[in-house]
Every structure is written in structure tokens, then in C-alpha cells.
Design a protein around this motif. Structure first.
Motif, mmCIF file in Angstrom:
data_model
loop_
_atom_site.group_PDB
_atom_site.id
_atom_site.type_symbol
_atom_site.label_atom_id
_atom_site.label_comp_id
_atom_site.label_asym_id
_atom_site.label_seq_id
_atom_site.Cartn_x
_atom_site.Cartn_y
_atom_site.Cartn_z
ATOM 1 N N ALA A 77 -3.591 3.355 3.951
ATOM 2 C CA ALA A 77 -4.509 4.446 3.600
ATOM 3 C C ALA A 77 -4.751 5.250 4.867
ATOM 4 C CB ALA A 77 -5.823 3.860 3.087
ATOM 5 N N THR A 78 -5.364 6.414 4.723
ATOM 6 C CA THR A 78 -5.614 7.216 5.925
ATOM 7 C C THR A 78 -6.952 6.839 6.556
ATOM 8 O OG1 THR A 78 -6.470 8.920 4.477
ATOM 9 C CG2 THR A 78 -4.223 9.213 5.260
ATOM 10 N N GLU A 79 -7.898 6.388 5.732
ATOM 11 C CA GLU A 79 -9.166 5.933 6.307
ATOM 12 C C GLU A 79 -9.854 4.958 5.378
ATOM 13 O OE1 GLU A 79 -11.763 9.260 6.871
ATOM 14 O OE2 GLU A 79 -11.247 10.130 4.957
ATOM 15 N N ASP A 80 -10.686 4.143 5.964
ATOM 16 C CA ASP A 80 -11.460 3.189 5.176
ATOM 17 C C ASP A 80 -12.699 2.837 5.998
ATOM 18 O OD1 ASP A 80 -11.121 1.172 2.690
ATOM 19 O OD2 ASP A 80 -12.116 0.135 4.351
ATOM 20 N N PRO A 81 -13.857 2.780 5.344
ATOM 21 C CA PRO A 81 -15.082 2.553 6.130
ATOM 22 C C PRO A 81 -15.130 1.158 6.764
ATOM 23 C CG PRO A 81 -15.552 2.645 3.752
ATOM 24 C CD PRO A 81 -14.108 3.026 3.932
ATOM 25 N N ARG A 82 -14.453 0.193 6.193
ATOM 26 C CA ARG A 82 -14.598 -1.183 6.691
ATOM 27 C C ARG A 82 -13.316 -1.791 7.243
ATOM 28 N NH1 ARG A 82 -17.946 -0.592 2.593
ATOM 29 N NH2 ARG A 82 -16.275 -0.846 1.099
ATOM 30 N N GLN A 83 -12.176 -1.407 6.645
ATOM 31 C CA GLN A 83 -10.949 -2.133 6.992
ATOM 32 C C GLN A 83 -9.999 -1.262 7.812
ATOM 33 O OE1 GLN A 83 -9.395 -4.776 3.933
ATOM 34 N NE2 GLN A 83 -10.707 -3.698 2.496
ATOM 35 N N LYS A 84 -9.160 -1.947 8.558
ATOM 36 C CA LYS A 84 -8.184 -1.259 9.404
ATOM 37 C C LYS A 84 -7.108 -0.616 8.529
ATOM 38 C CE LYS A 84 -6.533 -2.520 13.829
ATOM 39 N NZ LYS A 84 -5.911 -3.462 14.706
ATOM 40 N N THR A 85 -6.756 0.620 8.834
ATOM 41 C CA THR A 85 -5.685 1.291 8.085
ATOM 42 C C THR A 85 -4.482 1.530 9.000
ATOM 43 O OG1 THR A 85 -6.210 3.575 8.644
ATOM 44 C CG2 THR A 85 -7.471 2.592 6.834
ATOM 45 N N VAL A 86 -3.363 1.885 8.381
ATOM 46 C CA VAL A 86 -2.157 2.143 9.179
ATOM 47 C C VAL A 86 -2.374 3.297 10.162
ATOM 48 C CG1 VAL A 86 -0.462 1.150 7.615
ATOM 49 C CG2 VAL A 86 -1.173 3.520 7.277
ATOM 50 N N LEU A 87 -3.268 4.236 9.811
ATOM 51 C CA LEU A 87 -3.538 5.351 10.734
ATOM 52 C C LEU A 87 -4.236 4.851 11.997
ATOM 53 C CD1 LEU A 87 -3.384 8.670 10.324
ATOM 54 C CD2 LEU A 87 -2.494 7.208 8.540
ATOM 55 N N ASP A 88 -5.005 3.757 11.861
ATOM 56 C CA ASP A 88 -5.690 3.202 13.042
ATOM 57 C C ASP A 88 -4.698 2.607 14.036
ATOM 58 O OD1 ASP A 88 -8.231 3.791 12.053
ATOM 59 O OD2 ASP A 88 -8.297 1.945 10.878
ATOM 60 N N LEU A 89 -3.474 2.348 13.584
ATOM 61 C CA LEU A 89 -2.474 1.759 14.479
ATOM 62 C C LEU A 89 -1.753 2.819 15.318
ATOM 63 C CD1 LEU A 89 -0.840 -0.807 12.009
ATOM 64 C CD2 LEU A 89 -2.603 -1.241 13.695
ATOM 65 N N LEU A 90 -1.955 4.088 14.947
ATOM 66 C CA LEU A 90 -1.238 5.161 15.651
ATOM 67 C C LEU A 90 -1.929 5.519 16.960
ATOM 68 C CD1 LEU A 90 -0.500 7.532 12.641
ATOM 69 C CD2 LEU A 90 0.931 5.706 13.565
ATOM 70 N N GLU A 91 -1.177 6.151 17.837
ATOM 71 C CA GLU A 91 -1.759 6.604 19.099
ATOM 72 C C GLU A 91 -2.582 7.861 18.848
ATOM 73 O OE1 GLU A 91 1.856 6.901 21.256
ATOM 74 O OE2 GLU A 91 1.911 4.728 21.586
ATOM 75 N N GLY A 92 -3.560 8.111 19.724
ATOM 76 C CA GLY A 92 -4.542 9.188 19.558
ATOM 77 C C GLY A 92 -3.992 10.498 19.016
ATOM 78 N N ASP A 93 -2.993 11.072 19.683
ATOM 79 C CA ASP A 93 -2.490 12.387 19.284
ATOM 80 C C ASP A 93 -1.980 12.384 17.851
ATOM 81 O OD1 ASP A 93 -2.989 13.218 21.750
ATOM 82 O OD2 ASP A 93 -0.902 13.379 22.418
ATOM 83 N N MET A 94 -1.360 11.282 17.479
ATOM 84 C CA MET A 94 -0.740 11.228 16.157
ATOM 85 C C MET A 94 -1.779 11.206 15.038
ATOM 86 S SD MET A 94 2.259 8.567 16.944
ATOM 87 C CE MET A 94 2.690 8.389 15.227
#
Ligand code: URA
Length: 243
Positions: A77-94
């Protein structure tokens, strides 16, 4: 011609946040077509402008394509209030590029996940009409045999009456198989295998079309797709003999 505000364009390129960019531009670090531009709102031609930041050339790519080896335990998912998403694994700029996952892998499924900001591309990859394979390796409880492979080939009907398109089941050994599907219904592979009395214990996506997972620096790793990767993705027929 595609005219855009300079700060928006640089933000879409993942250079920095919009507010950081306003400061960067105002401080005179950006040149467009040989002229310093200090107005963040200045509209420029995103396709043709020659842009330098601190003397370094920047190239605008409207669409971005990445592959990730999604680890288990992370949401597609792109965001989630509680759980880690694949977007959280990306580097800042991305995180500022407007990327989203192309389809979904379950939280407990690992493997190849594409990320893009190109909706048409995502649709093309996901749509069963495109016939792009998604190849999974499953560890299952229970035994599977030739009859199950034939049932997959004819198009399974799931417990709730859902009709699946023809798919391939290749048994690798006791409790391990490969499944190849061209559609991505909710929990599709798990439900297909469960319908044959073989509940899934572990699931990993190995490939999409002719593009295999690997080379992303391990679980959670990612890299930008090159043209050859995109050709491989849509050139799956070359791999027909493998599964
Ligand atoms: N099928 C599933 O059941 N789960 C996935 O994550 C992907 C395909």
C-alpha cells in the motif's frame, strides 16, 4: 510541450520536498536553459528544458518504474496509519515520486513487486486481458498431483463459485509447487491451492511476465527498471518452456 512550475517539476523528479525546493531555487542554485531562475513558480517546458542544479544536469522522467523484492510482513500500500508499507522501504527522494504498487501482494507474501507512477502501465501489467503471467512458488500442506494440474489448466472454480482463468500448476516436490496465473483476484493463489486441499504455508512471487525477482539487494531491496527489464516483462513468451 508540457509546461510546469519549476518547483513542481523538481519535486516530481524526487530532488527534494516542495518547500526545500523553493529555498533551493530562490538561492540561485538552479539554471534553466543557461539562465539562473530564482522564481519557483516559473513555468518551464518539462520535456525540453535543460536544467542544472549546482551545475549538475537533471533529466525529467515523467514516469518511473521500479522493482522490489517485497519482504514478508509489509503491506502493498502507499500508506497505513499503523503498519509498514512498501513505500516506507524506499529512500527519501523516491517517496515523493507518486509511486504506487502495481497490484498487491498479501502482507505475508514476499517477492517481485513493481512500483510506478504510470497508471496505464500498471493497468497493462495487472489486467488479465494482457495475459501477463505472474509466477509464484508456494509451500503447501498436503499433496498435489496430476489431477490438480489438470484442474488448474481447465480453470478452477473456487469455493464461493468464482471462476478462474486457466492457470498452470507445476509440482516441484512434496509440499512445493509453482503456480502461474494471468489474473490477480483477492488471495487468488492461496484460494486456488486451498480449493485443491493444499493450503498455502508460504508464498513468494518469482516473476511477472519475463521479469524475475533478483538483483534488488535482497529482501526489501529495489532498483529502477531499465529498458531491457521492461522488454523482458512484456516478452514473457520467450520463457514459455520454463513453466
Ligand atoms: N495470490 C495470493 O493468494 N496472495 C498473493 O499475495 C498473491 C497472489
Amino acid at each position: 510541450m508540457s509546461m510546469m512550475r519549476l518547483d513542481k517539476l523538481l519535486c516530481d523528479m524526487g530532488i527534494a520536498s516542495r518547500s526545500e525546493l523553493r529555498q533551493i531555487i530562490k538561492s540561485g542554485r538552479v539554471m534553466v536553459d543557461g539562465v539562473p531562475v530564482t522564481a519557483p513558480e516559473k513555468r518551464i517546458d518539462s520535456e525540453k528544458a535543460h536544467i542544472l542544479l549546482d551545475g549538475r544536469e537533471l533529466r525529467y522522467k515523467k514516469f518511473r518504474y521500479y522493482m522490489m523484492d517485497k519482504p514478508e510482513g509489509v503491506l502493498s500500500a502507499t500508506e497505513d496509519p499503523r503498519q509498514k508499507t512498501v513505500l516506507d522501504l524506499l529512500e527519501g527522494d523516491m517517496r515523493r515520486m507518486g509511486l504506487f504498487p502495481v497490484g498487491r501482494l498479501d502482507k505475508d507474501t514476499s517477492g517481485l513487486l513493481l512500483l510506478t507512477n504510470d497508471g496505464d502501465f500498471a493497468h497493462r501489467v495487472i489486467s488479465p486481458k494482457s495475459g501477463i503471467w505472474k509466477l509464484y512458488r508456494a509451500e503447501v500442506e498436503g499433496d498435489l498431483g496430476q489431477e490438480d494440474a489438470e484442474a488448474f489448466e481447465s480453470g478452477l472454480v473456487l469455493g464461493d463459485g468464482t471462476q478462474c482463468l486457466p492457470a498452470k500448476l507445476h509440482i516441484l516436490g512434496p509440499g512445493t509447487c509453482l503456480v502461474r496465473v494471468t489474473e490477480g483476484k483477492y488471495h487468488q493463489v492461496k484460494r486456488m491451492l486451498a480449493s485443491r486441499g493444499a493450503p498455502v504455508l508460504r508464498l513468494r512471487r518469482l516473476a511477472i511476465g519475463g521479469l524475475s525477482v533478483g538483483g534488488e539487494r535482497g529482501a526489501g531491496g529495489f532498483r529502477e527498471l531499465e529498458e531491457a527489464d521492461i522488454s523482458a516483462l512484456f516478452g514473457q513468451d520467450a520463457l514459455e518452456h520454463l513453466v
